[in-house]
Design a protein around this motif. Structure first.
Motif, PDB file in Angstrom:
ATOM      1  N   ALA A 198      18.739  -0.076  -1.954  1.00 16.58           N
ATOM      2  CA  ALA A 198      17.528  -0.421  -1.202  1.00 16.58           C
ATOM      3  C   ALA A 198      16.997   0.815  -0.479  1.00 16.58           C
ATOM      4  O   ALA A 198      17.713   1.794  -0.288  1.00 16.58           O
ATOM      5  CB  ALA A 198      17.811  -1.524  -0.200  1.00 16.58           C
ATOM      6  N   VAL A 199      15.726   0.758  -0.106  1.00 20.82           N
ATOM      7  CA  VAL A 199      15.116   1.804   0.726  1.00 20.82           C
ATOM      8  C   VAL A 199      14.306   1.127   1.826  1.00 20.82           C
ATOM      9  O   VAL A 199      13.809   0.018   1.653  1.00 20.82           O
ATOM     10  CB  VAL A 199      14.196   2.746  -0.100  1.00 20.82           C
ATOM     11  N   LEU A 200      14.189   1.794   2.956  1.00 17.69           N
ATOM     12  CA  LEU A 200      13.352   1.320   4.051  1.00 17.69           C
ATOM     13  C   LEU A 200      12.100   2.184   4.052  1.00 17.69           C
ATOM     14  O   LEU A 200      12.186   3.415   4.096  1.00 17.69           O
ATOM     15  CB  LEU A 200      14.086   1.425   5.383  1.00 17.69           C
ATOM     16  N   VAL A 201      10.942   1.535   3.969  1.00 15.20           N
ATOM     17  CA  VAL A 201       9.675   2.253   3.842  1.00 15.20           C
ATOM     18  C   VAL A 201       8.784   1.909   5.031  1.00 15.20           C
ATOM     19  O   VAL A 201       8.646   0.743   5.402  1.00 15.20           O
ATOM     20  CB  VAL A 201       8.955   1.886   2.526  1.00 15.20           C
ATOM     21  N   SER A 245       1.818  -0.120   9.420  1.00 17.48           N
ATOM     22  CA  SER A 245       1.687  -1.393  10.128  1.00 17.48           C
ATOM     23  C   SER A 245       3.019  -2.138  10.209  1.00 17.48           C
ATOM     24  O   SER A 245       3.194  -2.988  11.078  1.00 17.48           O
ATOM     25  CB  SER A 245       0.647  -2.282   9.445  1.00 17.48           C
ATOM     26  N   GLN A 246       3.934  -1.813   9.308  1.00 11.30           N
ATOM     27  CA  GLN A 246       5.242  -2.470   9.308  1.00 11.30           C
ATOM     28  C   GLN A 246       6.249  -1.639   8.538  1.00 11.30           C
ATOM     29  O   GLN A 246       5.882  -0.800   7.721  1.00 11.30           O
ATOM     30  CB  GLN A 246       5.139  -3.858   8.691  1.00 11.30           C
ATOM     31  N   LYS A 247       7.518  -1.876   8.820  1.00  7.21           N
ATOM     32  CA  LYS A 247       8.607  -1.243   8.085  1.00  7.21           C
ATOM     33  C   LYS A 247       9.236  -2.311   7.204  1.00  7.21           C
ATOM     34  O   LYS A 247       9.583  -3.383   7.679  1.00  7.21           O
ATOM     35  CB  LYS A 247       9.633  -0.657   9.047  1.00  7.21           C
ATOM     36  N   VAL A 248       9.358  -2.015   5.909  1.00  8.36           N
ATOM     37  CA  VAL A 248       9.820  -3.001   4.945  1.00  8.36           C
ATOM     38  C   VAL A 248      11.010  -2.443   4.173  1.00  8.36           C
ATOM     39  O   VAL A 248      10.984  -1.300   3.712  1.00  8.36           O
ATOM     40  CB  VAL A 248       8.687  -3.372   3.950  1.00  8.36           C
ATOM     41  N   ARG A 249      12.051  -3.289   4.036  1.00  9.54           N
ATOM     42  CA  ARG A 249      13.216  -2.934   3.227  1.00  9.54           C
ATOM     43  C   ARG A 249      12.955  -3.436   1.813  1.00  9.54           C
ATOM     44  O   ARG A 249      12.782  -4.620   1.586  1.00  9.54           O
ATOM     45  CB  ARG A 249      14.472  -3.586   3.792  1.00  9.54           C
ATOM     46  N   ILE A 250      12.893  -2.516   0.851  1.00 11.10           N
ATOM     47  CA  ILE A 250      12.609  -2.843  -0.540  1.00 11.10           C
ATOM     48  C   ILE A 250      13.912  -2.667  -1.329  1.00 11.10           C
ATOM     49  O   ILE A 250      14.527  -1.614  -1.270  1.00 11.10           O
ATOM     50  CB  ILE A 250      11.527  -1.922  -1.126  1.00 11.10           C
ATOM     51  N   GLY A 309       0.811  -1.209   0.000  1.00  9.21           N
ATOM     52  CA  GLY A 309       0.000   0.000   0.000  1.00  9.21           C
ATOM     53  C   GLY A 309       0.845   1.260   0.000  1.00  9.21           C
ATOM     54  O   GLY A 309       1.939   1.287  -0.552  1.00  9.21           O
ATOM     55  N   VAL A 310       0.336   2.295   0.667  1.00  5.37           N
ATOM     56  CA  VAL A 310       0.994   3.604   0.691  1.00  5.37           C
ATOM     57  C   VAL A 310       1.922   3.679   1.893  1.00  5.37           C
ATOM     58  O   VAL A 310       1.570   3.264   2.994  1.00  5.37           O
ATOM     59  CB  VAL A 310      -0.052   4.742   0.740  1.00  5.37           C
ATOM     60  N   GLY A 311       3.113   4.238   1.662  1.00  2.12           N
ATOM     61  CA  GLY A 311       4.078   4.385   2.741  1.00  2.12           C
ATOM     62  C   GLY A 311       4.991   5.570   2.507  1.00  2.12           C
ATOM     63  O   GLY A 311       4.858   6.293   1.521  1.00  2.12           O
ATOM     64  N   ARG A 312       5.926   5.772   3.454  1.00  2.00           N
ATOM     65  CA  ARG A 312       6.865   6.886   3.390  1.00  2.00           C
ATOM     66  C   ARG A 312       8.283   6.350   3.535  1.00  2.00           C
ATOM     67  O   ARG A 312       8.550   5.533   4.402  1.00  2.00           O
ATOM     68  CB  ARG A 312       6.570   7.881   4.510  1.00  2.00           C
TER      69      ARG A 312
END
Length: 72
Positions: free
Chosen positions: A50-53, A57-62, A39-42
């Motif tokens: 990589a970026v951490l978003v 509800s959770q922090k995800v490394r993409i 979904g939507v994140g910052r």
């Protein structure tokens, strides 16, 4: 069976065009992004490749090339 040695080279005299290089989008801190699964994140942290978003509800490394993510 034969195995592939990797992507084929494009011959300069070939009438066929090579596949275009994928454009890897770059993000900055606090960019709003939309991800197909999360979904939507910052964006809260930048790394090399990589970026951490934060999706609340959770922090995800993409990792790059960010195929399922776009900037809003």
């Amino acid at each position: 069976m034969t195995t592939s040695a990797g992507p084929r080279r494009h011959m300069a005299s070939s009438p066929f065009r090579p596949k275009p290089e994928p454009i890897i989008e770059e993000y900055a801190l606090d960019d709003l992004v939309s991800h197909d699964s999360y979904g939507v994140g910052r964006v809260i942290q930048l790394e090399a490749g990589a970026v951490l978003v934060d999706f609340r509800s959770q922090k995800v490394r993409i990792t790059s090339p960010y195929a399922k993510m776009s900037r809003l």
